[in-house]
Motif scaffolding. Structure first.
Motif, PDB file in Angstrom:
ATOM      1  N   SER A 169       2.804 -83.073  11.846  1.00 18.42           N
ATOM      2  CA  SER A 169       2.697 -82.289  10.618  1.00 18.42           C
ATOM      3  C   SER A 169       1.748 -82.939   9.614  1.00 18.42           C
ATOM      4  O   SER A 169       1.460 -82.369   8.580  1.00 18.42           O
ATOM      5  CB  SER A 169       4.069 -82.067   9.990  1.00 18.42           C
ATOM      6  N   ASP A 170       1.268 -84.118   9.949  1.00 17.59           N
ATOM      7  CA  ASP A 170       0.264 -84.750   9.095  1.00 17.59           C
ATOM      8  C   ASP A 170      -1.102 -84.501   9.736  1.00 17.59           C
ATOM      9  O   ASP A 170      -1.363 -84.975  10.838  1.00 17.59           O
ATOM     10  CB  ASP A 170       0.570 -86.250   9.023  1.00 17.59           C
ATOM     11  N   PRO A 171      -1.966 -83.736   9.052  1.00 17.47           N
ATOM     12  CA  PRO A 171      -3.236 -83.354   9.691  1.00 17.47           C
ATOM     13  C   PRO A 171      -4.039 -84.547  10.211  1.00 17.47           C
ATOM     14  O   PRO A 171      -4.643 -84.472  11.278  1.00 17.47           O
ATOM     15  CB  PRO A 171      -3.992 -82.647   8.570  1.00 17.47           C
ATOM     16  N   ARG A 173      -2.937 -87.683  11.080  1.00 18.06           N
ATOM     17  CA  ARG A 173      -2.287 -88.320  12.236  1.00 18.06           C
ATOM     18  C   ARG A 173      -2.297 -87.393  13.434  1.00 18.06           C
ATOM     19  O   ARG A 173      -2.364 -87.827  14.580  1.00 18.06           O
ATOM     20  CB  ARG A 173      -0.860 -88.711  11.873  1.00 18.06           C
ATOM     21  N   ARG A 231      -0.125 -76.670   0.633  1.00 14.28           N
ATOM     22  CA  ARG A 231      -0.551 -75.934   1.837  1.00 14.28           C
ATOM     23  C   ARG A 231       0.377 -74.751   2.082  1.00 14.28           C
ATOM     24  O   ARG A 231      -0.051 -73.665   2.438  1.00 14.28           O
ATOM     25  CB  ARG A 231      -0.516 -76.848   3.059  1.00 14.28           C
ATOM     26  N   LYS A 272       1.708 -86.902   0.323  1.00 19.15           N
ATOM     27  CA  LYS A 272       1.738 -86.068   1.534  1.00 19.15           C
ATOM     28  C   LYS A 272       2.615 -84.843   1.333  1.00 19.15           C
ATOM     29  O   LYS A 272       2.283 -83.751   1.774  1.00 19.15           O
ATOM     30  CB  LYS A 272       2.277 -86.888   2.704  1.00 19.15           C
TER      31      LYS A 272
END
Lengths: 444, 570
Positions: free
Chosen positions: A158-160, A162, B325, B318
């Motif tokens: 969910s981390d673009p 990573r 988003r 984050k």
């Protein structure tokens, strides 16, 4: 209700516009979408009152009304349910680096194409199924290893940033290039197409051109290979880094590991670039289309060469022919010239002879004319003078005039007449400016 | 308590029942909504119940029991209502009573009497007890026995969940007048403020709650609301923000007291840490620094630390990005562009965080208003948005018969046709290619609808043409022209990097593309400087009834464009 203020002016009515009562109906509204309005607020209540008129609706009406409503809440589509590998369920969370995150979440069908929403949905589904508290409540064990795997997988995916790092080294998405043997069986496009499609996921430039098939044009094929030789890849190898020790440990050690990682990344990146290059080279070598285009090109070239050769041959032939003709003509000319020359010589000689003869005649004529002396033997000076004068005349006049003079003198025996002829001649010569008056004393 | 009370005897309030916090509100005589504080003085009442020796603790008191009495404290149970055990996510309850399977539903095993034995209490029962406490708080405050309420629910609350909640409230002596969706309640609470204009706009309600975040794109058309798209995320939540702080302070603690151990590995320490971190998070929304202080965090070691807002913004970056988003995804899902959004209402307790507002702000154009405490001084407290909406709705409908309400909120009434394209007039030129379309009625407007517009005429007056057409919205993207090359060559290598980042920006504009022409009308002899008024009525059958006239003049021109279906009742 709301009043819209429009400050832009309306257009002027065009000439000749006419409508019934100044109005024309032209088109119909596009089809509307049925949606649920929110039953809330004073405006809705007013609307509801108007709509209902205190009526109650039949069951039928209700069902009808609900049938076509556009759904806003999405149902969970079944596109992310995959059977779980029992071996995978045994995984330890500490080995998370080696796990296939997509497999853990059950989205191996999508892999790098999975949307953020799909990942979220997949994660939720897995959480509902594997939550350790639930298992414990249901009397199961307190084993939460796989749950931790799920959490780790979601954390990565969910981390673009990573996720890209993982996608870079995701073996599950890799397609091995086919062997030479396989491609020779005639399924080059099918096998290599997959390889390039898989490699294309690393491209910074989208869309990636497709391998195409044997009907692709030369431009397409060239564009394809140009693209791959100039491939701009985002692939990185951070994922394979050695773990950097935590910040409260030895700082030097930390920096050392960081440097090592940097170097390793660079090396892997270079290797990857060469690998890709070799891959494209291999594909290019096996690509039948390249051969085909080359053949076509060489055929084209051959054709041109043959044409050129034929042209050259024709030109050579023409040149030879021309040369031959030239030679022939030259020979003829030479012969003619020779003949002419010979003729010339003869005639010259004849003329010379004739001139000699004429000169003799002229001189004889002088003798016949008694050296232009009146009577008796002419004194020596007279003879001398007369002969000199005649010689002068002879030298001054050309052969033809000489011949003319000769022919005049030939038949004449009379001295006076001869002298007259000479005098005439001298006069003509003086007229022509060939002799000056008084030069020829004896003939004066 | 009978479920059906006489409307005249009703005392109705609004209840917002969340997973983490609940609140109650009523509407004063002059139409203002007021949030009710409970006996502890809390306006946001934690949805938690704790039992100590048979004594029931509620709200904030129950929450503090997470530390010493976690097993007998039930919390975060709203989403379990009416659900099967298979389909619930027990994560939030990790530090309180764990949900267990009970028949078809979910229950907690709690020692709720002074006897030393664990009883199985279903989620429905827990909810009933919670609502009873809320009801008594409201009754005490109002001095009247509260017996009815409008309750807000998330947009994805299923009928079964609503049914279960209805049953639980009835058992608590509360007659549920209506369930309303949280995002529309939030929009209503803004629109119901005195002096608020009910303009046509697209509103995004972004709710960053404790256990989940919900985004809804709402078309607000003259006070009628339609939800165009919703998005839910259970990973982006206030819990995660707490977790970020927990990790930060735990690390700080370990750094300072190596021997004491990690507070996260001890349930009790973790609970203490969590409670304090939530307090720190709230403090950071108000001040730029906050103190963390906890006595005996682990093994009798006290711990104090400070954190500033910048650090927190960095730690949670984050999550803030993920939330942003989410908002943009929801807009995309509604097939809209950020430029279409005129307002973003930030709701939920975590929207107090200034960084949440600034992160969302940066993703939307300047034309979008962000309604959050840190960006707008007139913003309503994000934690109270939905309860205020519920209170307003409660005051509006409390006099109606239940049957009447049910009939009015039925799909038969609520399902309406919505315009698929905007309808407007062509200005400046009658030619489609050069005319400028100006919308009068926006797309996604519920039918029937009436809108009027006044339009300027050419300076010299005279005869004008009014062309009514459909228009579709397009986003024109223009990249600013790159700088001339010579300039670039002159620039040194050092600043070439900066140039590159500048070039990425592109200009986005909202433009209209003229679609089908619907009608033409002429108005002759408009006075110099006169204006033309256009009134457009669109019926549920898509027929258009238009009236054109010069402002101040009598008569005018009427025209009707036939619709193509006849299923409307109007």
């Amino acid at each position: 209700m709301a009043n819209v203020e429009i400050s832009l002016p309306l257009p002027v009515l065009p000439e000749g516009w006419a409508g019934e009562k100044d109005f024309k109906s032209i088109g119909q509204l596009s089809q509307a979408t049925d949606r649920n309005i929110e039953p809330i607020g004073p405006h809705f209540l007013a609307y509801a009152r108007r709509k209902r008129h205190q009526r109650t609706f039949s069951e039928d009406d209700r069902i009808q009304a609900q049938a076509h409503v556009k759904q806003v809440e999405d149902e969970d589509p079944d596109d992310i349910d995959e059977p779980e590998d029992p071996l995978m369920l045994q995984r330890e969370a500490k080995d998370w680096k080696s796990q296939d995150h997509y497999a853990v979440l059950g989205i191996t069908r999508h892999r790098h194409r999975a949307t953020e929403e799909q990942i979220k949905r997949a994660h939720r589904r897995k959480v509902l199924k594997h939550h350790p508290d639930k298992k414990a409540a249901a009397g199961g064990t307190e084993d939460d290893q796989f749950f931790k795997c799920i959490q780790k997988a979601t954390e990565v995916l969910s981390d673009p940033v990573r996720r890209r790092q993982f996608d870079s080294v995701d073996e599950g998405a890799e397609v091995e290039p086919p062997s030479k043997k396989d491609t020779q069986k005639g399924n080059f496009y099918k096998l290599w197409g997959k390889v390039f499609e898989a490699e294309g996921r690393f491209s910074n430039n989208q869309p990636v051109p497709k391998l195409g098939n044997d009907k692709s044009t030369k431009e397409e094929v060239e564009h394809f290979y140009n693209f791959w030789y100039n491939f701009d890849s985002w692939r990185t190898f951070e994922y394979l880094d050695e773990d950097v020790p935590d910040d409260n440990e030895n700082r030097d050690q930390k920096r050392h590991v960081e440097r090592k990682n940097q170097a390793a990344r660079r090396k892997k990146k270079t290797e990857d670039t060469t690998r890709l290059r070799r891959l494209v080279d291999d594909a290019l070598a096996l690509d039948e289309r390249i051969k085909k285009f080359r053949q076509a090109e060489s055929a084209q070239k051959n054709k041109r060469r043959l044409e050129k050769e034929a042209e050259q041959k024709r030109l050579a032939e023409e040149a030879a022919k021309k040369k031959e003709e030239d030679a022939k003509a030259a020979a003829e000319k030479e012969a003619a010239e020779k003949a002419a020359k010979a003729d010339n010589k003869k005639s010259k000689e004849a003329a010379k002879n004739a001139a000699k003869k004429n000169k003799r005649v002229v001189r004889g004529a002088v003798k016949d004319a008694n050296y232009f002396h009146a009577s008796g033997d002419a004194p020596a000076t007279q003879i001398d003078g007369a002969l000199n004068d005649v010689d002068l005349i002879i030298t001054r006049i050309d052969n033809e005039e000489l011949a003319a003079l000769t022919s005049k003198l030939n038949t004449e025996k009379d001295a006076a007449k001869i002298k007259g002829i000479f005098q005439e001649e001298v006069k003509r010569l003086v007229g022509a400016g060939k002799v000056t008056e008084g030069e020829l004393k004896s003939l004066a | 308590m009978s479920a059906q009370t006489d409307p005249a005897q009703r005392v109705a309030i609004g209840i917002s029942f969340g997973n983490s916090y609940s609140s109650i509100a009523y509407t004063t005589g002059d139409g203002k909504s007021e949030v009710i504080a409970n006996e502890d003085g809390d306006r946001q009442i934690p949805s938690a119940l704790s039992y100590v020796e048979g004594e029931e603790l509620h709200g904030g008191q129950a929450k503090s029991q997470f530390v010493r009495n976690a097993k007998n404290t039930a919390a975060y149970f709203r989403d379990f209502l009416g659900q099967q055990f298979e389909s619930i996510d027990p994560s939030p309850c990790h530090q309180s009573a764990h949900p267990i399977q009970h028949g078809d539903g979910v229950a907690f095993g709690i020692r709720d009497t002074d006897e030393d034995k664990e009883n199985t209490v279903t989620v429905g029962d827990v909810t009933t007890r919670h609502l009873k406490r809320l009801r008594s708080s409201a009754s005490d405050y109002l001095g009247k026995d509260v017996n009815a309420a409008v309750i807000t629910v998330p947009t994805n609350f299923s009928d079964a969940q609503k049914e279960a909640l209805k049953k639980a409230s009835t058992d608590a002596g509360i007659e549920v007048l209506q369930f309303i969706n949280e995002p529309t309640a939030a929009v209503l609470s803004y629109d119901a403020r005195p002096g608020a204009q009910t303009a046509d706009k697209i509103v995004v309600v972004a709710d960053l709650g404790g256990t989940r975040s919900d985004i809804a794109v709402v078309a607000s058309r003259g006070g009628i609301y339609t939800i165009l798209a919703t998005l839910h995320d259970y990973e982006v939540s206030g819990f995660k923000l707490d977790q970020v702080l927990i990790d930060y302070f735990a690390k700080e603690f370990v750094k300072k007291h190596k021997s004491a151990g990690d507070p996260r590995e001890n349930d009790r320490s973790l609970a203490k840490l969590k409670l304090e971190c939530e307090a720190v998070k709230k403090a950071l929304s108000i001040g730029t620094t906050a103190n963390f202080s906890m006595e005996s965090l682990v093994g009798g070691v006290d711990f104090t630390a400070t954190i500033n807002r910048t650090r927190y913004d960095l730690l949670g970056s984050k999550l803030f990005a993920a939330f942003t988003r989410l908002v943009t995804h929801a807009v995309e899902k509604a097939h809209l562009d950020p430029l279409d959004v005129s307002e973003i209402i930030l709701a939920g307790g975590n929207s107090h965080t200034p960084k949440v507002a600034s992160a969302v702000r940066s993703a939307f154009p300047d034309s979008t208003t962000i309604l959050a405490p840190s960006t707008s001084s007139t913003a309503i407290n994000p934690s109270e948005l939905s309860v205020r909406g519920a209170a307003i709705q409660a005051s509006l409908i409390q006099e109606f018969e239940l049957e009447d309400i049910e009939q009015s909120t039925h799909p038969m009434v609520t399902v309406t046709p919505h315009l698929s394209t905007a309808v407007g007039v062509l200005c400046i030129s009658g030619d489609e290619s050069s005319g400028i379309f100006h919308p009068i009625i926006d797309a996604e407007t519920s039918l029937p609808v009436r809108r009027t517009a006044t339009i300027a005429t050419p300076r010299e007056g005279g005869d004008v043409l009014i062309k009514v057409a459909e228009g579709s919205r397009h986003i024109k993207v223009t990249k600013p022209e790159s700088k001339p090359k010579s300039e670039k060559e002159e620039a040194d290598d050092e600043d070439s990097d900066e140039d590159e980042s500048d070039e990425e920006e592109e200009l986005r504009e909202k433009t209209w593309k003229v679609g089908k022409t619907l009608s033409e009308a002429a108005i002759r002899g408009v006075k110099k400087g006169g204006k033309v008024e256009v009134q457009i009525n669109i019926g549920a059958d898509l027929s258009i009834n238009a009236i054109f006239r010069e402002v101040g003049a009598k008569g005018g021109i009427r025209g009707i464009v036939q619709g193509h279906k006849t299923n409307g009742s109007t």
